[in-house]
Design a protein around this motif. Structure first.
Motif, PDB file in Angstrom:
ATOM      1  N   ASN A  45      -2.165  10.561   0.767  1.00 32.74           N
ATOM      2  CA  ASN A  45      -2.085   9.462   1.721  1.00 32.74           C
ATOM      3  C   ASN A  45      -0.823   8.628   1.539  1.00 32.74           C
ATOM      4  O   ASN A  45      -0.644   7.632   2.207  1.00 32.74           O
ATOM      5  CB  ASN A  45      -3.343   8.600   1.551  1.00 32.74           C
ATOM      6  N   GLN A  46       0.016   8.986   0.593  1.00 33.31           N
ATOM      7  CA  GLN A  46       1.219   8.205   0.326  1.00 33.31           C
ATOM      8  C   GLN A  46       2.435   9.124   0.293  1.00 33.31           C
ATOM      9  O   GLN A  46       2.591   9.906  -0.639  1.00 33.31           O
ATOM     10  CB  GLN A  46       1.111   7.461  -1.020  1.00 33.31           C
ATOM     11  N   ASN A  47       3.242   9.050   1.313  1.00 32.77           N
ATOM     12  CA  ASN A  47       4.473   9.834   1.340  1.00 32.77           C
ATOM     13  C   ASN A  47       5.571   9.002   1.973  1.00 32.77           C
ATOM     14  O   ASN A  47       5.436   8.564   3.116  1.00 32.77           O
ATOM     15  CB  ASN A  47       4.264  11.108   2.160  1.00 32.77           C
ATOM     16  N   GLN A  48       6.639   8.810   1.240  1.00 32.47           N
ATOM     17  CA  GLN A  48       7.670   7.911   1.751  1.00 32.47           C
ATOM     18  C   GLN A  48       8.816   8.650   2.412  1.00 32.47           C
ATOM     19  O   GLN A  48       9.843   8.059   2.690  1.00 32.47           O
ATOM     20  CB  GLN A  48       8.181   6.994   0.634  1.00 32.47           C
ATOM     21  N   LEU A  67      -0.613  -8.631   8.964  1.00 35.08           N
ATOM     22  CA  LEU A  67      -1.189  -7.336   9.346  1.00 35.08           C
ATOM     23  C   LEU A  67      -2.715  -7.429   9.345  1.00 35.08           C
ATOM     24  O   LEU A  67      -3.293  -8.211   8.597  1.00 35.08           O
ATOM     25  CB  LEU A  67      -0.786  -6.235   8.362  1.00 35.08           C
ATOM     26  N   VAL A 117       5.144  -0.815  -4.249  1.00 36.25           N
ATOM     27  CA  VAL A 117       5.789   0.205  -3.421  1.00 36.25           C
ATOM     28  C   VAL A 117       7.253  -0.188  -3.280  1.00 36.25           C
ATOM     29  O   VAL A 117       7.564  -1.321  -2.914  1.00 36.25           O
ATOM     30  CB  VAL A 117       5.112   0.287  -2.041  1.00 36.25           C
ATOM     31  N   LEU A 124       8.516   3.801   8.450  1.00 33.72           N
ATOM     32  CA  LEU A 124       7.336   4.226   7.703  1.00 33.72           C
ATOM     33  C   LEU A 124       6.105   3.545   8.286  1.00 33.72           C
ATOM     34  O   LEU A 124       6.161   2.373   8.670  1.00 33.72           O
ATOM     35  CB  LEU A 124       7.467   3.838   6.227  1.00 33.72           C
ATOM     36  N   ARG A 125       5.007   4.287   8.369  1.00 30.68           N
ATOM     37  CA  ARG A 125       3.760   3.696   8.860  1.00 30.68           C
ATOM     38  C   ARG A 125       2.895   3.273   7.680  1.00 30.68           C
ATOM     39  O   ARG A 125       2.568   4.099   6.828  1.00 30.68           O
ATOM     40  CB  ARG A 125       3.051   4.685   9.773  1.00 30.68           C
ATOM     41  N   PHE A 126       2.553   1.994   7.656  1.00 32.00           N
ATOM     42  CA  PHE A 126       1.756   1.430   6.566  1.00 32.00           C
ATOM     43  C   PHE A 126       0.355   1.129   7.064  1.00 32.00           C
ATOM     44  O   PHE A 126       0.192   0.560   8.144  1.00 32.00           O
ATOM     45  CB  PHE A 126       2.360   0.101   6.080  1.00 32.00           C
ATOM     46  N   THR A 127      -0.650   1.461   6.288  1.00 29.81           N
ATOM     47  CA  THR A 127      -2.032   1.098   6.605  1.00 29.81           C
ATOM     48  C   THR A 127      -2.606   0.319   5.429  1.00 29.81           C
ATOM     49  O   THR A 127      -3.015   0.915   4.428  1.00 29.81           O
ATOM     50  CB  THR A 127      -2.887   2.365   6.842  1.00 29.81           C
ATOM     51  N   PRO A 128      -2.642  -1.009   5.525  1.00 37.02           N
ATOM     52  CA  PRO A 128      -3.139  -1.794   4.390  1.00 37.02           C
ATOM     53  C   PRO A 128      -4.631  -1.558   4.165  1.00 37.02           C
ATOM     54  O   PRO A 128      -5.389  -1.432   5.126  1.00 37.02           O
ATOM     55  CB  PRO A 128      -2.862  -3.243   4.787  1.00 37.02           C
ATOM     56  N   ASN A 129      -5.026  -1.497   2.907  1.00 38.80           N
ATOM     57  CA  ASN A 129      -6.435  -1.230   2.607  1.00 38.80           C
ATOM     58  C   ASN A 129      -7.093  -2.367   1.835  1.00 38.80           C
ATOM     59  O   ASN A 129      -8.147  -2.199   1.256  1.00 38.80           O
ATOM     60  CB  ASN A 129      -6.570   0.097   1.838  1.00 38.80           C
ATOM     61  N   ARG A 188      14.092  17.129  -0.017  1.00 44.92           N
ATOM     62  CA  ARG A 188      13.689  16.506  -1.280  1.00 44.92           C
ATOM     63  C   ARG A 188      12.978  17.502  -2.175  1.00 44.92           C
ATOM     64  O   ARG A 188      13.187  17.546  -3.388  1.00 44.92           O
ATOM     65  CB  ARG A 188      12.719  15.347  -1.008  1.00 44.92           C
ATOM     66  N   GLN A 222       6.813  11.621  -4.577  1.00 42.98           N
ATOM     67  CA  GLN A 222       5.918  10.544  -4.159  1.00 42.98           C
ATOM     68  C   GLN A 222       5.825   9.447  -5.226  1.00 42.98           C
ATOM     69  O   GLN A 222       5.908   8.261  -4.933  1.00 42.98           O
ATOM     70  CB  GLN A 222       4.535  11.100  -3.836  1.00 42.98           C
ATOM     71  N   MET A 231       8.215   6.435  -5.524  1.00 45.02           N
ATOM     72  CA  MET A 231       8.040   5.215  -4.731  1.00 45.02           C
ATOM     73  C   MET A 231       7.386   4.078  -5.529  1.00 45.02           C
ATOM     74  O   MET A 231       7.623   2.913  -5.242  1.00 45.02           O
ATOM     75  CB  MET A 231       7.200   5.592  -3.509  1.00 45.02           C
ATOM     76  N   ILE A 232       6.556   4.399  -6.511  1.00 45.58           N
ATOM     77  CA  ILE A 232       5.915   3.311  -7.259  1.00 45.58           C
ATOM     78  C   ILE A 232       6.708   2.969  -8.525  1.00 45.58           C
ATOM     79  O   ILE A 232       6.214   2.288  -9.418  1.00 45.58           O
ATOM     80  CB  ILE A 232       4.440   3.641  -7.609  1.00 45.58           C
ATOM     81  N   TRP A 258      -2.069   1.418  -0.256  1.00 47.71           N
ATOM     82  CA  TRP A 258      -1.991   1.585   1.192  1.00 47.71           C
ATOM     83  C   TRP A 258      -1.628   3.017   1.578  1.00 47.71           C
ATOM     84  O   TRP A 258      -0.940   3.712   0.847  1.00 47.71           O
ATOM     85  CB  TRP A 258      -0.891   0.694   1.773  1.00 47.71           C
ATOM     86  N   GLY A 259      -2.056   3.374   2.767  1.00 45.06           N
ATOM     87  CA  GLY A 259      -1.545   4.615   3.333  1.00 45.06           C
ATOM     88  C   GLY A 259      -0.096   4.412   3.751  1.00 45.06           C
ATOM     89  O   GLY A 259       0.267   3.384   4.315  1.00 45.06           O
ATOM     90  N   ILE A 260       0.750   5.370   3.415  1.00 43.29           N
ATOM     91  CA  ILE A 260       2.174   5.260   3.745  1.00 43.29           C
ATOM     92  C   ILE A 260       2.655   6.619   4.249  1.00 43.29           C
ATOM     93  O   ILE A 260       2.489   7.632   3.560  1.00 43.29           O
ATOM     94  CB  ILE A 260       2.980   4.841   2.502  1.00 43.29           C
ATOM     95  N   HIS A 261       3.170   6.623   5.466  1.00 42.32           N
ATOM     96  CA  HIS A 261       3.635   7.907   6.011  1.00 42.32           C
ATOM     97  C   HIS A 261       4.985   7.777   6.666  1.00 42.32           C
ATOM     98  O   HIS A 261       5.241   6.812   7.343  1.00 42.32           O
ATOM     99  CB  HIS A 261       2.631   8.459   7.018  1.00 42.32           C
TER     100      HIS A 261
END
Ligand code: HEM
Ligand SMILES: [Cu+2]
Ligand SMILES: [Cu+2]
Lengths: 207, 573
Positions: A49-52, A118, A144, A156-161, B298, B376, B379-380, B570-573
């Motif tokens: 769920n996390q790809n930058q 948000l 992040v 980038l699309r962020f979805t805060p949880n 990458r 991935q 990023m953190i 968070w989801g990050i795409h």
């Protein structure tokens, strides 16, 4: 064999010398682990769920800043008395775009010029860039971190949880005022009445 | 010790202690390079100490501008000038003495030495004058004074020329048949070092020449992403250059102290060659959290290519301690898994510094480096305090510690002077090794909690929007900087001992300054076993294999722990 690593090798065909079992085991295990990391990294791209990696576009600095200004003009929040909401000495606007909307953020020496709001669990498209030099986008406390550059729109699309107050910190050296760059972001949940309290905090959530 | 008869003996001096033949110009060149490098470590270490005392929350020593000046100066002086000037001096030795060769074109070697001196001095002065407060990475559009870029370019050219001298020396030695058989591993490592360094310093010119023109107003724009791409092709490769040389030094010290040879020549050489293949591509791990590169790109660069380099390092991780283990076992220290290690000369800083460097490079620098170059996870971690934490694990407790250990043998060897202040020398590797590892570990921990790198004030006292990190972050930073300060003292002890040796008096004939080279372990074993070296059934180096498996276990656990955390955000795409 009468030589060491700092003496010429007398053996003619040293490349045919037998490889010991220790080395065979280790090379196999080590390479297998490298392959696991490869498969895992690719797998995470499709399943995780996390790809930058995101997308990026070449833009002009002026064009990008215009878009940010337009966004502020259209979506800056107003408080109970009808005044535009802003925080800090430099009156940084508090901005809430519609759910699923685009948020433009151009970091600049030495501030984060927008405070986005948000909704929990909704996806927003962030456009991250810089108005001058490289900056480091560091979103805390989730940690992040992204590199921002003038002339590049990092999408980038962020979805805060989780609801709460988040912070931006600049973690790429950007000049002598680098350490002044602290910014802010709110995640609210209107459905459950976790909303801005108008005093720089949120009701029902963390301070 | 020398098998082949020496050609042109008038050009050599034979070391009375080790029997090694040293080409006369190499002695003077090595002295000049190492002396200069140590002076840069002194300057850079002092600046590092000032930086540490400023990031230590309770002290917060320097005002902000001076802090950024000191940080820029620290990065440039130690990462560029200390490491690379030192390496050139040592490389001249490795490409000549072990194969009885004469250095090609010593005059040009002196010319390039002075280029490095002038270039590095110019760069340093501009930084200290506050004209180049841009960090050593100097990302445009931040702009420094043109003389800063000019200094770096002169330095890069000065560092490039010696690589051709090394190649010429090796070719000449081959033609003149100065040695029989194949070149020793130490010389082979130096050859790979030189090839990688050629690529590296050419990249330096490719990126810094346009940047110089831009700073003079002759070019209107440098694309910031293009800069970062080419800059890291330079700066990542400089690390590969460092690693090549410190691994060459590891193998050499194992030979000097234990009479060790590689477990298998082919495997150790292949591991060096892997660095060569993977080098240009691996640099992309610096751009994983940048805009503008695809997933495929990458992945190719950091996995296919990155893992080849990782594999190379993992192999050395077995074969370096393995070489020691095998040599010790051949001498009869054969009990259990670790008698060979327990009974190693821990009181000798040449060994203790060397072995700590192997362990810390793997466990601190290696594990974290592999983890953070996952695209991935990057990023953190990107740009947090984690990053300097990680690379002090590689370049300070790995490379620098190896260079310190080697110096304690090499400087007396070339100066024919007794090592000065041996007690300080002995303490220095422990203080530096332990102090810097504390810094690395705790700074990485602070980075996991989001503490930024290159930052004067994480309490944001003067910021428009107030924010402060948790007490935990301040505590972790404090411990880290205490470690850094201790490491700084260790570096100072090293410098005192080495500069003292340079200033010391040559010993009289017949007095020894370094021990004899250890007899080749194979010869010892043959003597102990009545004529032939015994054949080992089963594992040759079980202790080293256990250490490696331990490292791998840590790596696997740590790697997946990062993903476990990342899955919660968070989801990050
Ligand atoms: C002598 C003891 C040393 C001390 C006390 C020390 C301390 C520090 C500290 C406190 C930082 C600041 C981290 C930050 O705020 O971002 C730093 C950065 C750095 N150090 Fe060291 N360090 C030492 C040795 C070394 C060595 C031996 C090397 C390399 C050979 C090295 C290379 C670097 C580099 C490249 C940076 C990053 C500079 C930048 O961000 O531009 N350090 N060091
Ligand atoms: Cu900044
Ligand atoms: Cu790198």
């Amino acid at each position: 064999m009468s030589y060491t690593s700092i003496q010429p090798i007398p053996q003619r065909h040293w490349w045919r010398m037998r490889v010991g079992p220790d080395e065979k085991i280790w090379i196999t295990v080590a390479y297998a682990w490298c392959l696991v990391m490869l498969v895992w990294m690719v797998g995470w791209y499709f399943v995780g769920n996390q790809n930058q990696a995101g997308e990026a576009f070449r833009v002009t600095v002026d064009g990008f800043v215009d878009k940010m200004d337009q966004m502020i003009e259209q979506h800056q929040l107003t408080d109970a008395s009808g005044e535009l909401m802003a925080e800090g000495d430099s009156e940084i606007p508090v901005v809430q775009v519609p759910v699923g909307g685009d948020i433009f953020l151009a970091a600049r020496q030495f501030e984060w010029p927008v405070i986005p709001v948000l909704e929990l669990g909704k996806e927003y498209t962030f456009h991250l860039s810089s108005a001058d030099v490289n900056h480091g986008f560091s979103l805390l406390p989730i940690n992040v971190n992204l590199q921002l550059m003038p002339g590049y729109d990092y999408v980038l699309r962020f979805t805060p949880n989780k609801t709460g107050i988040y912070r931006f910190v600049c973690n790429e050296y950007c000049g002598l005022g680098h350490h002044l760059m602290a910014g802010k972001l709110y995640v609210i949940d209107t459905a459950n009445n976790i909303v801005l309290d108008g005093k720089g905090g949120i009701t029902g959530g963390g301070a | 010790m020398t098998t082949a008869t020496l050609r042109n003996p008038q050009d050599f001096i034979t070391c009375p202690d080790t029997g090694q033949n040293i080409n006369k110009p190499v002695i003077a060149l090595a002295k000049a390079h190492i002396f200069t490098a140590v002076v840069y470590l002194l300057a850079g270490g002092a600046l590092g100490l000032l930086v540490a005392l400023t990031r230590w929350p309770a002290i917060h020593l320097l005002p902000s501008e001076l802090f950024y000046i000191a940080l820029t100066g620290h990065g440039a002086a130690v990462l560029l000038f200390w490491c690379h000037i030192f390496e050139v001096g040592v490389a001249y030795y490795f490409c000549t003495s072990p194969i009885n060769a004469r250095l090609a074109t010593p005059k040009i070697a002196w010319f390039s030495f002075w280029l490095m001196v002038v270039g590095s001095a110019m760069g340093t002065v501009m930084v200290l004058l506050g004209q180049a407060t841009v960090m050593f990475s100097a990302y445009p559009p931040l702009k420094a004074h043109p003389l800063f870029y000019l200094g770096v370019i002169l330095f890069a050219v000065g560092a490039l020329i010696p690589m051709f001298i090394i190649l010429a020396t090796l070719i000449k030695a081959k033609n003149e048949r100065t040695y029989e058989g194949s070149m020793p591993l130490a010389t082979f490592g130096t050859l790979i070092y030189a090839i990688i360094a050629i690529f590296t310093w050419v990249m330096g010119a490719v990126i810094f020449i346009p940047t110089l023109l831009w700073s003079m107003g002759l070019i209107s724009n440098i694309d910031p992403q293009m800069y970062r791409l080419v800059f890291w092709a330079l700066a990542h490769s400089t690390q590969q250059v460092n690693i090549c040389m410190h691994i060459t030094i590891w193998y050499s010290l194992a030979a000097i102290l234990f009479g060790a040879r590689p477990l298998n020549e082919k495997v150790s050489r292949m591991a060096f060659v892997l660095y060569l293949f993977a080098l240009q591509l691996g640099s992309v791990h610096h751009l994983l959290s940048d805009p503008g590169s695809s997933f495929t790109w990458r992945t190719f660069n950091t996995s296919y290519a990155g893992y080849l380099a990782v594999l190379g390092s993992l192999i050395h991780g077995l074969t370096v301690p393995g070489g020691i283990e095998l040599a010790q076992r051949r001498r009869g220290l054969n009990n259990g898994l670790f008698e060979w290690l327990r009974k190693a000369p821990w009181g000798n800083p040449v060994f203790s510094g060397f072995f700590m460097s192997v362990v810390f490079f793997g466990f601190l620098g290696g594990i974290t480096g592999v983890t953070m170059s996952n695209q991935q996870i990057n990023m953190i971690i990107h740009n947090t305090a984690y990053v300097p934490g990680h690379f002090h694990g590689t370049v300070a407790t790995g490379t620098t510690l190896a260079f310190m250990a080697f110096s304690f043998w090499f400087v007396p060897f070339i100066t024919r002077t007794k090592l000065a202040a041996p007690k300080l020398a002995n303490m220095s590797v422990w203080l530096f090794g332990m102090g810097m590892s504390v810094f690395a570990v705790f700074f990485m921990a602070a980075g996991h909690l989001g503490a930024p790198r290159r930052h004067w004030d994480i309490t944001f006292a003067d910021a428009a929007l107030k924010f402060d990190f948790s007490a935990t972050v301040h505590m972790l930073t404090t411990v880290a900087e205490i470690g850094a300060a201790i490491g700084g003292v260790g570096a100072l002890f090293f410098i005192i001992s080495i500069l003292g040796t340079f200033m010391g008096k040559k010993v009289a004939d017949g007095v020894s300054v370094v021990p004899q080279l250890a007899e080749p372990a194979g010869v010892v074993a043959a003597r102990l076993h009545g004529g032939t070296e015994p054949h080992i059934k089963g594992l040759e180096v079980p202790g080293s294999l256990v250490l490696c498996m331990l490292l791998l276990t840590f790596l696997v656990v740590y790697y997946f722990a990062q993903f476990k955390y990342m899955a919660t955000i968070w989801g990050i795409h």
